[in-house]
Design an enzyme around this catalytic site. Structure first.
Site, PDB file in Angstrom:
ATOM      1  N   THR A   1       0.826  -1.221   0.000  1.00  0.00           N
ATOM      2  CA  THR A   1       0.000   0.000   0.000  1.00  0.00           C
ATOM      3  C   THR A   1       0.851   1.258   0.000  1.00  0.00           C
ATOM      4  O   THR A   1       0.326   2.356  -0.188  1.00  0.00           O
ATOM      5  CB  THR A   1      -0.934   0.040   1.234  1.00  0.00           C
ATOM      6  OG1 THR A   1      -0.136  -0.151   2.416  1.00  0.00           O
ATOM      7  CG2 THR A   1      -1.994  -1.029   1.164  1.00  0.00           C
TER       8      THR A   1
ATOM      9  N   ASP B   1       9.641  -7.933   2.276  1.00  0.00           N
ATOM     10  CA  ASP B   1       8.406  -8.298   2.965  1.00  0.00           C
ATOM     11  C   ASP B   1       8.788  -8.791   4.361  1.00  0.00           C
ATOM     12  O   ASP B   1       9.550  -9.756   4.486  1.00  0.00           O
ATOM     13  CB  ASP B   1       7.712  -9.415   2.154  1.00  0.00           C
ATOM     14  CG  ASP B   1       6.373  -9.813   2.750  1.00  0.00           C
ATOM     15  OD1 ASP B   1       6.194  -9.699   3.972  1.00  0.00           O
ATOM     16  OD2 ASP B   1       5.500 -10.257   1.968  1.00  0.00           O
TER      17      ASP B   1
ATOM     18  N   TYR C   1      18.154  -9.376   8.005  1.00  0.00           N
ATOM     19  CA  TYR C   1      19.413  -9.293   8.754  1.00  0.00           C
ATOM     20  C   TYR C   1      20.073  -7.950   8.472  1.00  0.00           C
ATOM     21  O   TYR C   1      20.654  -7.766   7.402  1.00  0.00           O
ATOM     22  CB  TYR C   1      20.341 -10.457   8.377  1.00  0.00           C
ATOM     23  CG  TYR C   1      19.755 -11.790   8.792  1.00  0.00           C
ATOM     24  CD1 TYR C   1      19.963 -12.279  10.074  1.00  0.00           C
ATOM     25  CD2 TYR C   1      18.958 -12.531   7.916  1.00  0.00           C
ATOM     26  CE1 TYR C   1      19.387 -13.478  10.479  1.00  0.00           C
ATOM     27  CE2 TYR C   1      18.383 -13.718   8.307  1.00  0.00           C
ATOM     28  CZ  TYR C   1      18.604 -14.193   9.591  1.00  0.00           C
ATOM     29  OH  TYR C   1      18.033 -15.364   9.986  1.00  0.00           O
TER      30      TYR C   1
ATOM     31  N   ARG D   1      18.468  -9.944  18.464  1.00  0.00           N
ATOM     32  CA  ARG D   1      19.843 -10.244  18.029  1.00  0.00           C
ATOM     33  C   ARG D   1      20.754  -9.024  18.152  1.00  0.00           C
ATOM     34  O   ARG D   1      21.873  -9.136  18.649  1.00  0.00           O
ATOM     35  CB  ARG D   1      19.841 -10.740  16.569  1.00  0.00           C
ATOM     36  CG  ARG D   1      21.232 -11.106  16.037  1.00  0.00           C
ATOM     37  CD  ARG D   1      21.190 -11.683  14.630  1.00  0.00           C
ATOM     38  NE  ARG D   1      20.778 -10.727  13.621  1.00  0.00           N
ATOM     39  CZ  ARG D   1      21.563  -9.784  13.104  1.00  0.00           C
ATOM     40  NH1 ARG D   1      22.820  -9.665  13.488  1.00  0.00           N
ATOM     41  NH2 ARG D   1      21.101  -8.958  12.185  1.00  0.00           N
TER      42      ARG D   1
ATOM     43  N   TYR E   1      -7.042  -8.050  10.902  1.00  0.00           N
ATOM     44  CA  TYR E   1      -6.277  -6.882  11.354  1.00  0.00           C
ATOM     45  C   TYR E   1      -6.287  -6.797  12.882  1.00  0.00           C
ATOM     46  O   TYR E   1      -5.229  -6.729  13.517  1.00  0.00           O
ATOM     47  CB  TYR E   1      -6.908  -5.638  10.737  1.00  0.00           C
ATOM     48  CG  TYR E   1      -6.206  -4.325  11.016  1.00  0.00           C
ATOM     49  CD1 TYR E   1      -4.995  -4.010  10.406  1.00  0.00           C
ATOM     50  CD2 TYR E   1      -6.784  -3.377  11.865  1.00  0.00           C
ATOM     51  CE1 TYR E   1      -4.371  -2.785  10.641  1.00  0.00           C
ATOM     52  CE2 TYR E   1      -6.167  -2.157  12.106  1.00  0.00           C
ATOM     53  CZ  TYR E   1      -4.961  -1.859  11.488  1.00  0.00           C
ATOM     54  OH  TYR E   1      -4.350  -0.649  11.721  1.00  0.00           O
TER      55      TYR E   1
ATOM     56  N   THR F   1      -5.823   8.491  12.177  1.00  0.00           N
ATOM     57  CA  THR F   1      -4.900   9.585  11.858  1.00  0.00           C
ATOM     58  C   THR F   1      -5.008   9.917  10.376  1.00  0.00           C
ATOM     59  O   THR F   1      -5.226   9.026   9.548  1.00  0.00           O
ATOM     60  CB  THR F   1      -3.464   9.175  12.245  1.00  0.00           C
ATOM     61  OG1 THR F   1      -3.448   8.884  13.645  1.00  0.00           O
ATOM     62  CG2 THR F   1      -2.469  10.281  11.957  1.00  0.00           C
TER      63      THR F   1
HETATM   64  P1  NAD Z   1      -0.151   2.466   4.986  1.00  0.00           P
HETATM   65  O1  NAD Z   1      -0.919   1.380   4.350  1.00  0.00           O
HETATM   66  O2  NAD Z   1      -0.032   3.770   4.269  1.00  0.00           O
HETATM   67  O3  NAD Z   1       1.323   1.998   5.344  1.00  0.00           O
HETATM   68  C1  NAD Z   1       1.660   0.651   5.623  1.00  0.00           C
HETATM   69  C2  NAD Z   1       2.962   0.357   4.921  1.00  0.00           C
HETATM   70  O4  NAD Z   1       3.361  -0.996   5.209  1.00  0.00           O
HETATM   71  C3  NAD Z   1       2.856   0.457   3.395  1.00  0.00           C
HETATM   72  O5  NAD Z   1       3.930   1.203   2.895  1.00  0.00           O
HETATM   73  C4  NAD Z   1       2.896  -0.996   2.933  1.00  0.00           C
HETATM   74  O6  NAD Z   1       3.393  -1.139   1.610  1.00  0.00           O
HETATM   75  C5  NAD Z   1       3.780  -1.611   3.993  1.00  0.00           C
HETATM   76  N1  NAD Z   1       3.611  -3.069   4.148  1.00  0.00           N
HETATM   77  C6  NAD Z   1       2.447  -3.753   4.262  1.00  0.00           C
HETATM   78  N2  NAD Z   1       2.706  -5.071   4.409  1.00  0.00           N
HETATM   79  C7  NAD Z   1       4.064  -5.205   4.418  1.00  0.00           C
HETATM   80  C8  NAD Z   1       4.932  -6.312   4.533  1.00  0.00           C
HETATM   81  N3  NAD Z   1       4.476  -7.563   4.697  1.00  0.00           N
HETATM   82  N4  NAD Z   1       6.283  -6.091   4.482  1.00  0.00           N
HETATM   83  C9  NAD Z   1       6.771  -4.825   4.296  1.00  0.00           C
HETATM   84  N5  NAD Z   1       5.976  -3.747   4.161  1.00  0.00           N
HETATM   85  C10 NAD Z   1       4.641  -3.930   4.232  1.00  0.00           C
HETATM   86  O7  NAD Z   1      -0.802   2.699   6.438  1.00  0.00           O
HETATM   87  P2  NAD Z   1      -0.489   3.795   7.547  1.00  0.00           P
HETATM   88  O8  NAD Z   1      -1.734   4.535   7.795  1.00  0.00           O
HETATM   89  O9  NAD Z   1       0.753   4.527   7.234  1.00  0.00           O
HETATM   90  O10 NAD Z   1      -0.255   2.847   8.818  1.00  0.00           O
HETATM   91  C11 NAD Z   1       1.040   2.546   9.317  1.00  0.00           C
HETATM   92  C12 NAD Z   1       0.899   1.703  10.581  1.00  0.00           C
HETATM   93  O11 NAD Z   1       0.132   2.419  11.560  1.00  0.00           O
HETATM   94  C13 NAD Z   1       0.185   0.379  10.347  1.00  0.00           C
HETATM   95  O12 NAD Z   1       0.833  -0.621  11.121  1.00  0.00           O
HETATM   96  C14 NAD Z   1      -1.203   0.621  10.885  1.00  0.00           C
HETATM   97  O13 NAD Z   1      -1.786  -0.560  11.357  1.00  0.00           O
HETATM   98  C15 NAD Z   1      -0.944   1.615  11.999  1.00  0.00           C
HETATM   99  N6  NAD Z   1      -2.141   2.424  12.276  1.00  0.00           N
HETATM  100  C16 NAD Z   1      -2.503   3.434  11.424  1.00  0.00           C
HETATM  101  C17 NAD Z   1      -3.653   4.171  11.727  1.00  0.00           C
HETATM  102  C18 NAD Z   1      -4.107   5.325  10.852  1.00  0.00           C
HETATM  103  O14 NAD Z   1      -5.129   5.945  11.154  1.00  0.00           O
HETATM  104  N7  NAD Z   1      -3.418   5.688   9.804  1.00  0.00           N
HETATM  105  C19 NAD Z   1      -4.431   3.857  12.857  1.00  0.00           C
HETATM  106  C20 NAD Z   1      -4.022   2.807  13.657  1.00  0.00           C
HETATM  107  C21 NAD Z   1      -2.866   2.107  13.376  1.00  0.00           C
END
Ligand code: NAD
Ligand code: UDP
Length: 327
Positions: free
Chosen positions: A40, A61, A67, A109, A148, A178
């Site tokens: 995303t 991913d 590492y 680690r 989730y 946010t």
């Molecule tokens: P976002 O989707 O813009 O960012 C998530 C990022 O993680 C993306 O760049 C995506 O490509 C990357 N990603 C997803 N799966 C991955 C994987 N397996 N390996 C490597 N990269 C991976 O979302 P965001 O709003 O920036 O959210 C960031 C974090 O904050 C998330 O963990 C989300 O759960 C948490 N969060 C956000 C909100 C909000 O309102 N924005 C609220 C609660 C929690």
């Protein structure tokens, strides 16, 4: 607030929140390694950082081991919007759970301090209001949001077990809704949906009656809270709520966005998604006490900045521009 020159890993660094965090960490003088699989996230979010010799981007991913040698880790990788995390729910749970195991293993680690981006979704559809950190939640473990919610709950469990078992330095933030520039225009979240619809003069899609509530935090305020939490003494592990405690109905948000954009869009009603929480608002007493933190950006100002961002973005796409904003 923090010593300079640390090596900091940000997983999910090319996403909405991650890109803002990378910027702030670079501005503080740190070396930043951004790890992202671009599910995303977008390269455009970090394009302006690529020329900085203290910034590095790695496609990876986090379901697979990594590492690297770092001093701190911010674990943000996980799709955050309901349509994105429900697109491939098994991958969502894997990212939360396997991703946490891999990043905690890495932290163990190299003895790095590690931060987890948890969520208000651990409270599910709450029956206690506002939500305090000691509320254990009301999550449907088999519903469409469970990949989730339960993934994030399990990640919290892993963080606290690594803390107890391996004496790892952990920080867990429960983030409430946010918003801000670099939200994905098609991520289906309410702020981005309403702004894009208003700017294009399309119908504003209100799910249900619009009486459900949320509390919206501007991205700069949230990132400030993360930095304070990371810099706090090591007994401040969290979980700690970070969000704006000013609650609003989704209908009031729609009306405010229509007014701010000067849009002629009409509100249309769509069915309320399954398990959509009725009421959500953080109790941020703990963040106030322990971090001396509270949001500074009022909703109107944050919305104006976000509207300006989407207005530029849509203009660049050749899409309709706002009738009132010219930037
Ligand atoms: P976002 O989707 O813009 O960012 C998530 C990022 O993680 C993306 O760049 C995506 O490509 C990357 N990603 C997803 N799966 C991955 C994987 N397996 N390996 C490597 N990269 C991976 O979302 P965001 O709003 O920036 O959210 C960031 C974090 O904050 C998330 O963990 C989300 O759960 C948490 N969060 C956000 C909100 C909000 O309102 N924005 C609220 C609660 C929690
Ligand atoms: N929502 C809405 N119209 C939209 C998108 C969302 O009415 O076009 C509602 C949604 O049903 C929810 C609230 O806005 O009640 C917040 O939704 P979002 O997906 O932004 O976040 P979450 O439900 O995870 O808080």
């Amino acid at each position: 607030m923090s010593e300079v020159g640390k090596r900091i890993l940000v997983t999910g660094g090319a996403g909405f929140l991650g890109s803002h965090l990378c910027e702030r960490l670079l501005a503080q003088g740190h070396d930043v390694l951004c790890v992202d699989n671009y599910f995303t996230g977008r390269k455009a979010n970090i394009a302006h950082l690529l020329g900085n010799p203290h910034f590095e981007a790695l496609r990876h991913d986090i379901c697979f081991p990594l590492y690297v040698e770092v001093d701190e880790i911010y674990n943000l990788a996980c799709p955050a919007s309901p349509i994105h995390y429900q697109f491939d729910p098994v991958q969502t749970t894997k990212t939360s759970v396997l991703g946490a195991i891999n990043m905690l293993g890495l932290a163990k680690r190299v003895r790095a301090k590690i931060f987890q981006a948890s969520t208000s979704e651990v409270y599910g559809d709450p029956v206690v209001h506002p939500q305090r950190e000691d509320y254990r939640g009301n999550v449907n473990p088999i519903g469409p949001r469970a990949c989730y919610d339960e993934g994030k709950r399990c990640a919290e469990t892993l963080f606290f077990d690594y803390h107890r078992q391996h004496k790892l330095k952990i920080r867990v933030a429960r983030i409430f809704n946010t918003y801000g520039p670099r939200m994905h225009p098609n991520d289906g979240r309410v702020v981005s949906n309403f702004i894009v619809q208003a700017l294009r003069g399309e119908p504003i899609t209100l799910y249900g009656a619009g009486t459900q509530t949320r509390a919206f935090c501007y991205v700069d305020d949230l990132v400030e809270g993360w930095l304070r939490l990371m810099a706090a003494p090591d007994d401040v592990t969290g979980p700690i709520n970070l969000g704006n405690p000013v609650e609003t109905t989704v209908r009031a948000l729609a009306e405010q966005i229509i007014a701010l954009t000067g849009s002629r869009s009409e509100i249309v009603h769509k069915p309320l998604p399954v398990d959509d929480p009725v009421q959500r608002c953080p109790d941020i007493s703990r963040a106030r006490d322990l971090l001396d933190w509270q949001p500074q950006v009022p909703l109107q100002l944050g919305l104006e900045r976000t509207i300006a961002y989407f207005d530029r973005l849509l203009a660049g796409d050749g899409q309709a521009k706002s009738p009132v904003l010219s930037l």
